[in-house]
Design an enzyme around this catalytic site. Sequence first.
Site, PDB file in Angstrom:
ATOM      1  N   GLU A  59     -51.611  75.232  61.292  1.00 31.41           N
ATOM      2  CA  GLU A  59     -52.240  74.800  62.540  1.00 31.41           C
ATOM      3  C   GLU A  59     -51.675  75.616  63.699  1.00 31.41           C
ATOM      4  OE1 GLU A  59     -51.770  70.683  63.707  1.00 31.41           O
ATOM      5  OE2 GLU A  59     -52.997  70.972  65.507  1.00 31.41           O
ATOM      6  N   ASN A 118     -57.005  73.991  67.775  1.00 36.80           N
ATOM      7  CA  ASN A 118     -57.358  72.774  68.517  1.00 36.80           C
ATOM      8  C   ASN A 118     -58.438  73.023  69.560  1.00 36.80           C
ATOM      9  OD1 ASN A 118     -55.419  70.496  67.662  1.00 36.80           O
ATOM     10  ND2 ASN A 118     -54.064  72.266  67.947  1.00 36.80           N
ATOM     11  N   GLU A 150     -60.267  71.769  65.130  1.00 37.77           N
ATOM     12  CA  GLU A 150     -59.785  70.382  65.143  1.00 37.77           C
ATOM     13  C   GLU A 150     -60.232  69.682  66.424  1.00 37.77           C
ATOM     14  OE1 GLU A 150     -55.600  69.920  64.487  1.00 37.77           O
ATOM     15  OE2 GLU A 150     -55.690  70.803  62.473  1.00 37.77           O
ATOM     16  N   ASP A 180     -59.295  65.301  64.185  1.00 34.17           N
ATOM     17  CA  ASP A 180     -57.846  65.228  64.400  1.00 34.17           C
ATOM     18  C   ASP A 180     -57.448  63.810  64.798  1.00 34.17           C
ATOM     19  OD1 ASP A 180     -55.252  66.066  64.667  1.00 34.17           O
ATOM     20  OD2 ASP A 180     -55.615  67.436  66.337  1.00 34.17           O
ATOM     21  N   GLU A 237     -50.527  64.479  58.824  1.00 41.17           N
ATOM     22  CA  GLU A 237     -49.627  65.241  59.711  1.00 41.17           C
ATOM     23  C   GLU A 237     -48.430  64.400  60.115  1.00 41.17           C
ATOM     24  OE1 GLU A 237     -51.246  66.670  63.382  1.00 41.17           O
ATOM     25  OE2 GLU A 237     -51.997  64.717  63.947  1.00 41.17           O
TER      26      GLU A 237
HETATM   27  P1  C2E Z   1     -51.688  67.679  67.598  1.00 40.56           P
HETATM   28  O1  C2E Z   1     -52.907  68.535  67.555  1.00 40.56           O
HETATM   29  O2  C2E Z   1     -51.802  66.319  67.032  1.00 40.56           O
HETATM   30  O3  C2E Z   1     -50.549  68.520  66.872  1.00 40.56           O
HETATM   31  C1  C2E Z   1     -49.513  67.961  66.096  1.00 40.56           C
HETATM   32  C2  C2E Z   1     -48.249  67.800  66.890  1.00 40.56           C
HETATM   33  O4  C2E Z   1     -47.279  67.096  66.099  1.00 40.56           O
HETATM   34  C3  C2E Z   1     -47.571  69.110  67.278  1.00 40.56           C
HETATM   35  O5  C2E Z   1     -46.930  68.907  68.529  1.00 40.56           O
HETATM   36  C4  C2E Z   1     -46.532  69.279  66.177  1.00 40.56           C
HETATM   37  O6  C2E Z   1     -45.449  70.113  66.548  1.00 40.56           O
HETATM   38  C5  C2E Z   1     -46.097  67.859  65.992  1.00 40.56           C
HETATM   39  N1  C2E Z   1     -45.519  67.610  64.667  1.00 40.56           N
HETATM   40  C6  C2E Z   1     -45.882  68.180  63.490  1.00 40.56           C
HETATM   41  N2  C2E Z   1     -45.166  67.695  62.462  1.00 40.56           N
HETATM   42  C7  C2E Z   1     -44.307  66.792  62.989  1.00 40.56           C
HETATM   43  C8  C2E Z   1     -43.300  65.932  62.420  1.00 40.56           C
HETATM   44  O7  C2E Z   1     -43.055  65.906  61.232  1.00 40.56           O
HETATM   45  N3  C2E Z   1     -42.638  65.122  63.297  1.00 40.56           N
HETATM   46  C9  C2E Z   1     -42.898  65.100  64.633  1.00 40.56           C
HETATM   47  N4  C2E Z   1     -42.202  64.278  65.390  1.00 40.56           N
HETATM   48  N5  C2E Z   1     -43.836  65.898  65.190  1.00 40.56           N
HETATM   49  C10 C2E Z   1     -44.540  66.735  64.384  1.00 40.56           C
HETATM   50  P2  C2E Z   1     -47.031  69.969  69.713  1.00 40.56           P
HETATM   51  O8  C2E Z   1     -47.008  71.366  69.178  1.00 40.56           O
HETATM   52  O9  C2E Z   1     -46.008  69.578  70.722  1.00 40.56           O
HETATM   53  O10 C2E Z   1     -48.475  69.718  70.307  1.00 40.56           O
HETATM   54  C11 C2E Z   1     -48.800  68.489  70.919  1.00 40.56           C
HETATM   55  C12 C2E Z   1     -50.277  68.361  71.173  1.00 40.56           C
HETATM   56  O11 C2E Z   1     -50.696  69.301  72.150  1.00 40.56           O
HETATM   57  C13 C2E Z   1     -51.137  68.646  69.954  1.00 40.56           C
HETATM   58  O12 C2E Z   1     -51.175  67.523  69.118  1.00 40.56           O
HETATM   59  C14 C2E Z   1     -52.466  68.956  70.610  1.00 40.56           C
HETATM   60  O13 C2E Z   1     -53.141  67.770  70.913  1.00 40.56           O
HETATM   61  C15 C2E Z   1     -52.034  69.623  71.889  1.00 40.56           C
HETATM   62  N6  C2E Z   1     -52.195  71.094  71.747  1.00 40.56           N
HETATM   63  C16 C2E Z   1     -51.316  72.044  71.330  1.00 40.56           C
HETATM   64  N7  C2E Z   1     -51.881  73.279  71.397  1.00 40.56           N
HETATM   65  C17 C2E Z   1     -53.142  73.107  71.848  1.00 40.56           C
HETATM   66  C18 C2E Z   1     -54.253  74.012  72.125  1.00 40.56           C
HETATM   67  O14 C2E Z   1     -54.204  75.248  71.934  1.00 40.56           O
HETATM   68  N8  C2E Z   1     -55.407  73.420  72.616  1.00 40.56           N
HETATM   69  C19 C2E Z   1     -55.515  72.078  72.795  1.00 40.56           C
HETATM   70  N9  C2E Z   1     -56.674  71.600  73.255  1.00 40.56           N
HETATM   71  N10 C2E Z   1     -54.510  71.224  72.542  1.00 40.56           N
HETATM   72  C20 C2E Z   1     -53.335  71.727  72.068  1.00 40.56           C
HETATM   73 CA    CA Z   2     -53.080  65.627  65.349  1.00 35.73          CA
HETATM   74 CA    CA Z   3     -54.301  69.211  66.049  1.00 35.70          CA
HETATM   75 CA    CA Z   4     -51.930  64.313  68.556  1.00 39.32          CA
END
Ligand code: C2E
Ligand code: CA
Ligand code: CA
Ligand code: CA
Length: 280
Positions: A59, A118, A150, A180, A237
Site C-alpha cells: 500500500e 489511496n 482504495e 478501505d 490491516e
Molecule cells: P489507511 O489508508 O487506513 O492506512 C493504514 C494506516 O495504518 C497507515 O497509517 C499505516 O502506517 C497504519 N498501520 C499499518 N499497519 C499497522 C499496524 O500494525 N499497527 C498500527 N498501529 N498502524 C498500522 P499512515 O501511513 O499514518 O496513514 C494514515 C492515513 O492517512 C491512511 O489510513 C489514509 O487514510 C491516509 N493517507 C495516507 N496517504 C494517503 C494518500 O496518498 N492519499 C489519501 N487520500 N490518504 C492518505
Molecule cells: Ca485502511
Molecule cells: Ca488505505
Molecule cells: Ca484508516
Amino acid sequence: IKQQAGSGCAFYNEQIREYNRRDMELGRQGMQALREGQFQIYVQPKVDIQRGDRLSGGEVLARWLHPQRGMVPPGEFIPLFEENGMIVDLDRAMFRQSCQWLRARMDRGEPPVSLAVNVSRLSLLREDFVEYYAAVKRQFAIPDGVVELEFTESMALVGEEMFLDLAHSIQQAGFICTMDDFGTGYSSLNLLKNLPINVLKLDIMFFRKSIDKRRERIVVRNIIQMAKELDIRVVAEGVEAEESLEFLRAAGCDIAQGYLFAKPMPLEQFERLVEEKKDG
Ligand code: C2E
Ligand code: CA
Ligand code: CA
Ligand code: CA
C-alpha cells in the site's frame, strides 16, 4: 473557583489558537511543498497469508519530508488537505509516482508489483476522476489489474448510485476497486450488498483492544465468509499479533498487512524487499 475555571479556559483557547495557526501554516505550505517534491511515497508490504506469507504487493502511503519539521505523518496533514482541497493534488501525485516506479521496473524487464493507492472522497467527486486516473495509467502503460484504488467508506456519502457508476468505470479502466476501512462508519453491510467491489479491507480497529475476543472473532469470521461468497478478496490491516494472524489464516482471510510483517518503508527499501522475495 469561577476565576480559575475562567483562566483555565483562556489557556485552553490560547492553545487551540496556537494549533490552528500551525495547522493553517502547514495547509498553506502544502501546494509549494508538492511542487518541490517534499512528498514521498512509502510502501507497506502486503502478505498472502494463504500461500506461505509471500509478498503480494504493497500500500502506497504519503509522507511529507518537511525541511524544518522533519517527517510529518499523514494524520497531521491529510485532514488539512481535505479541508483546503489539496488532497486531490496529493492523491494524484502519489498515484503518478507509483506509476512512474512501476514503469521504470518494467523498462528494466522486471515484473510489475501490485500497488494499492489511496483515493480521498474529494478526488472521487471530481468530474474528471476516472478520466485522469485512466489517462495516467495509459501514459505509463501500466497493465490491467496492477493498481488497486482504495476508497474509504465515506464513499457512501457520494451517493450509492454515483459510486456504482464510478466503480464500474474504474474497473473498466483496469483498476482493482477496494473498500478501505471496512467496518467503520456508514452502513457497511448495505454497501456490500450493492457495490461491485473486488477487495474489502478490514479496518485496523478490528484488531485493536476488543472488550470480548470471542465476539470479535465471530464478527470477523463471518465478514470474511460473506465476502468470499460474494467473490470479494479480504485484506486485514493493522495486524500486529501472531495470534491475530493465525486466527485470520484459519478464518480464510487472503491478505494481511501490519507491523507484524513490516511498517511502511521508503520505496527503495520496498524495492529491495521485492528483489529478495523473488529469489527466495
Ligand atoms: P489507511 O489508508 O487506513 O492506512 C493504514 C494506516 O495504518 C497507515 O497509517 C499505516 O502506517 C497504519 N498501520 C499499518 N499497519 C499497522 C499496524 O500494525 N499497527 C498500527 N498501529 N498502524 C498500522 P499512515 O501511513 O499514518 O496513514 C494514515 C492515513 O492517512 C491512511 O489510513 C489514509 O487514510 C491516509 N493517507 C495516507 N496517504 C494517503 C494518500 O496518498 N492519499 C489519501 N487520500 N490518504 C492518505
Ligand atoms: Ca485502511
Ligand atoms: Ca488505505
Ligand atoms: Ca484508516
